[in-house]
Design a protein around this motif. Structure first.
Motif, mmCIF file in Angstrom:
data_model
loop_
_atom_site.group_PDB
_atom_site.id
_atom_site.type_symbol
_atom_site.label_atom_id
_atom_site.label_comp_id
_atom_site.label_asym_id
_atom_site.label_seq_id
_atom_site.Cartn_x
_atom_site.Cartn_y
_atom_site.Cartn_z
ATOM 1 N N LEU A 23 0.836 -1.191 0.000
ATOM 2 C CA LEU A 23 0.000 0.000 0.000
ATOM 3 C C LEU A 23 0.874 1.245 0.000
ATOM 4 C CD1 LEU A 23 -3.068 0.812 0.289
ATOM 5 C CD2 LEU A 23 -2.560 1.146 2.716
ATOM 6 N N HIS A 24 0.500 2.248 -0.808
ATOM 7 C CA HIS A 24 1.245 3.506 -0.898
ATOM 8 C C HIS A 24 0.278 4.672 -0.733
ATOM 9 C CE1 HIS A 24 4.918 1.575 -2.622
ATOM 10 N NE2 HIS A 24 4.028 0.728 -3.105
ATOM 11 N N ASP A 25 0.730 5.697 -0.038
ATOM 12 C CA ASP A 25 -0.046 6.916 0.137
ATOM 13 C C ASP A 25 0.051 7.752 -1.136
ATOM 14 O OD1 ASP A 25 -1.233 9.277 0.966
ATOM 15 O OD2 ASP A 25 -0.208 9.320 2.897
ATOM 16 N N LEU A 26 -1.096 8.184 -1.661
ATOM 17 C CA LEU A 26 -1.110 8.990 -2.879
ATOM 18 C C LEU A 26 -1.091 10.488 -2.605
ATOM 19 C CD1 LEU A 26 -3.577 7.271 -5.395
ATOM 20 C CD2 LEU A 26 -1.097 7.462 -5.534
ATOM 21 N N SER A 27 -1.035 10.889 -1.339
ATOM 22 C CA SER A 27 -1.084 12.316 -1.019
ATOM 23 C C SER A 27 -0.008 13.144 -1.716
ATOM 24 C CB SER A 27 -0.999 12.520 0.491
ATOM 25 O OG SER A 27 -2.115 11.923 1.125
ATOM 26 N N PRO A 28 1.222 12.617 -1.974
ATOM 27 C CA PRO A 28 2.196 13.427 -2.712
ATOM 28 C C PRO A 28 1.760 13.768 -4.132
ATOM 29 C CG PRO A 28 3.309 11.653 -1.540
ATOM 30 C CD PRO A 28 1.833 11.383 -1.442
ATOM 31 N N LEU A 29 0.817 12.992 -4.680
ATOM 32 C CA LEU A 29 0.362 13.229 -6.054
ATOM 33 C C LEU A 29 -0.964 13.968 -6.128
ATOM 34 C CD1 LEU A 29 1.093 9.990 -8.128
ATOM 35 C CD2 LEU A 29 2.273 12.183 -8.227
ATOM 36 N N THR A 30 -1.854 13.702 -5.189
ATOM 37 C CA THR A 30 -3.201 14.265 -5.291
ATOM 38 C C THR A 30 -3.854 14.306 -3.919
ATOM 39 O OG1 THR A 30 -5.359 14.043 -6.395
ATOM 40 C CG2 THR A 30 -4.255 11.999 -5.762
ATOM 41 N N ALA A 31 -4.750 15.265 -3.746
ATOM 42 C CA ALA A 31 -5.505 15.349 -2.496
ATOM 43 C C ALA A 31 -6.641 14.344 -2.467
ATOM 44 C CB ALA A 31 -6.053 16.763 -2.312
ATOM 45 N N ASP A 32 -7.069 13.861 -3.649
ATOM 46 C CA ASP A 32 -8.192 12.940 -3.692
ATOM 47 C C ASP A 32 -8.234 12.240 -5.045
ATOM 48 O OD1 ASP A 32 -10.387 11.570 -2.730
ATOM 49 O OD2 ASP A 32 -11.509 13.363 -2.178
ATOM 50 N N ILE A 33 -8.988 11.163 -5.105
ATOM 51 C CA ILE A 33 -9.238 10.465 -6.366
ATOM 52 C C ILE A 33 -10.580 10.978 -6.876
ATOM 53 C CG2 ILE A 33 -9.551 8.229 -7.480
ATOM 54 C CD1 ILE A 33 -7.872 7.021 -5.170
ATOM 55 N N ASP A 34 -10.513 11.966 -7.739
ATOM 56 C CA ASP A 34 -11.711 12.636 -8.210
ATOM 57 C C ASP A 34 -11.587 12.928 -9.696
ATOM 58 O OD1 ASP A 34 -9.834 14.684 -8.242
ATOM 59 O OD2 ASP A 34 -10.762 15.816 -6.608
ATOM 60 N N GLY A 35 -12.550 13.668 -10.235
ATOM 61 C CA GLY A 35 -12.547 13.960 -11.654
ATOM 62 C C GLY A 35 -11.331 14.734 -12.104
ATOM 63 N N THR A 36 -10.891 15.684 -11.298
ATOM 64 C CA THR A 36 -9.713 16.475 -11.655
ATOM 65 C C THR A 36 -8.482 15.586 -11.770
ATOM 66 O OG1 THR A 36 -10.627 18.433 -10.577
ATOM 67 C CG2 THR A 36 -8.248 18.390 -10.941
ATOM 68 N N PHE A 37 -8.305 14.699 -10.816
ATOM 69 C CA PHE A 37 -7.182 13.756 -10.831
ATOM 70 C C PHE A 37 -7.239 12.850 -12.055
ATOM 71 C CE2 PHE A 37 -6.121 9.308 -9.694
ATOM 72 C CZ PHE A 37 -4.748 9.427 -9.523
ATOM 73 N N LEU A 38 -8.407 12.284 -12.345
ATOM 74 C CA LEU A 38 -8.538 11.366 -13.471
ATOM 75 C C LEU A 38 -8.322 12.078 -14.800
ATOM 76 C CD1 LEU A 38 -11.629 9.339 -12.223
ATOM 77 C CD2 LEU A 38 -9.245 8.582 -12.249
ATOM 78 N N ALA A 39 -8.839 13.310 -14.917
ATOM 79 C CA ALA A 39 -8.703 14.061 -16.170
ATOM 80 C C ALA A 39 -7.264 14.444 -16.466
ATOM 81 C CB ALA A 39 -9.573 15.318 -16.118
ATOM 82 N N ALA A 40 -6.457 14.547 -15.432
ATOM 83 C CA ALA A 40 -5.056 14.953 -15.597
ATOM 84 C C ALA A 40 -4.131 13.739 -15.688
ATOM 85 C CB ALA A 40 -4.642 15.850 -14.435
ATOM 86 N N ASP A 41 -4.617 12.656 -16.309
ATOM 87 C CA ASP A 41 -3.822 11.427 -16.465
ATOM 88 C C ASP A 41 -3.315 10.918 -15.122
ATOM 89 O OD1 ASP A 41 -4.098 11.277 -19.263
ATOM 90 O OD2 ASP A 41 -2.471 12.711 -19.545
ATOM 91 N N GLY A 42 -4.184 10.997 -14.113
ATOM 92 C CA GLY A 42 -3.780 10.605 -12.770
ATOM 93 C C GLY A 42 -3.325 9.167 -12.672
ATOM 94 N N ILE A 43 -4.017 8.260 -13.351
ATOM 95 C CA ILE A 43 -3.644 6.847 -13.253
ATOM 96 C C ILE A 43 -2.262 6.613 -13.841
ATOM 97 C CG2 ILE A 43 -4.221 4.539 -14.105
ATOM 98 C CD1 ILE A 43 -7.170 5.267 -13.721
#
Length: 285
Positions: A23-43
């Motif tokens: 398990l890894h914390d995603l906080s360094p990349l994003t505050a949440d898994i939301d539309g903004t994150f997904l739209a910005a090639d978050g995955i």
């Protein structure tokens, strides 16, 4: 790879579980898994960060699983989309997808309680494949391009109150938008890790008895067709959720007396590769 949100309601934090199980914390990349994150090639950015060792391992918090995406902008649902389900309810196979909406704030964690609404006499279960949009889909030209707009897939429980839905006038939405009526998760699986969304087994139990056991191959309209179709009527935006329908085995399709959910019941459901949910049914306060 599994994208998760862990924590108390309203305080969830984003995590990723790598293929090896760490398990890894995603906080360094994003505050949440939301539309903004997904739209910005978050995955893709999560994959790059894992490859580069930029996400240190996290200690399993041992807390609640929230819905793996933040509250979506909209929840679009497809009715009567499994041949077996249409047959058991005596409905004709639709010529076009039957669409209805759920209020976005009914999306909750995979193990949060299912509340029986006040006045409920026929609350029903529905295991469904959830599709999370990752790229804006507007008037798509063909189903062939539709899957490129999908961020990932998720296990969804489209709880329904049939009396509200069918006997209280108006559209189906009354029976679909009651509090906690859409447990989601436990994780979001990237679309490119699901080889064929039309070849997934899905199952549901109530108090240990299996009621639903089918495959997404029984869908009338597949995921690509659904995303294409919906885009012709409304704009699908990153973070939106589509519930793609439920197979045979719901309480509505059983002989009388129909075994609708009652306080104290326990519902468990799963989809291949998308995890498992468990909810206790609780009377609304």
């Amino acid at each position: 790879m599994q994208l998760l949100r862990l924590g108390a309601p309203g305080s969830e934090r984003p995590y990723v579980r790598a293929d090896g199980g760490t398990l890894h914390d995603l906080s360094p990349l994003t505050a949440d898994i939301d539309g903004t994150f997904l739209a910005a090639d978050g995955i893709a950015r999560v994959r790059d960060a894992l490859r580069d060792g930029a996400l240190p391992a996290a200690v399993e918090p041992g807390t609640r699983n929230g819905a793996p995406i933040a509250q979506p902008g909209k929840v679009v649902c497809v009715g009567l989309n499994y041949r077996g389900h249409a047959a058991e309810t005596g409905a004709a196979i639709p010529e076009e997808p039957v669409l209805f909406m759920k209020a976005p704030d009914v999306v909750v964690g995979p193990d949060d309680p299912v509340f029986l609404p006040r006045g409920s006499v026929s609350t029903d279960w529905e295991v469904e494949l959830g599709v999370v949009i990752g790229k804006t889909a507007r008037y798509l030209e063909s189903p062939a391009e539709a899957l490129g707009h999908v961020a990932g897939y998720v296990l969804s429980h489209d709880v329904s109150e049939r009396d509200f839905q069918l006997n209280r006038g108006g559209t189906w939405d009354k029976g679909k938008s009651c509090e906690n009526f859409n447990p989601l998760g436990p994780w979001l699986r990237p679309a490119d890790e699901i080889a064929d969304p039309q070849a997934l087994g899905l199952r549901l139990w109530v108090n240990g008895r299996k009621w639903q056991d089918s495959s997404t191959k029984d869908m009338v309209f597949g995921v690509a067709e659904i995303v294409h179709y919906v885009s012709r009527f409304m704009v699908l935006r990153p973070g939106d959720l589509i519930n793609t329908g439920t197979p045979a085995g719901v309480a509505l399709g059983q002989p009388e007396p129909k075994p609708y959910l009652r306080a104290g019941d326990v519902v468990e459901l799963e989809i291949d590769g998308l995890g498992r949910q468990r909810q206790s049914v609780t009377k609304q306060g």
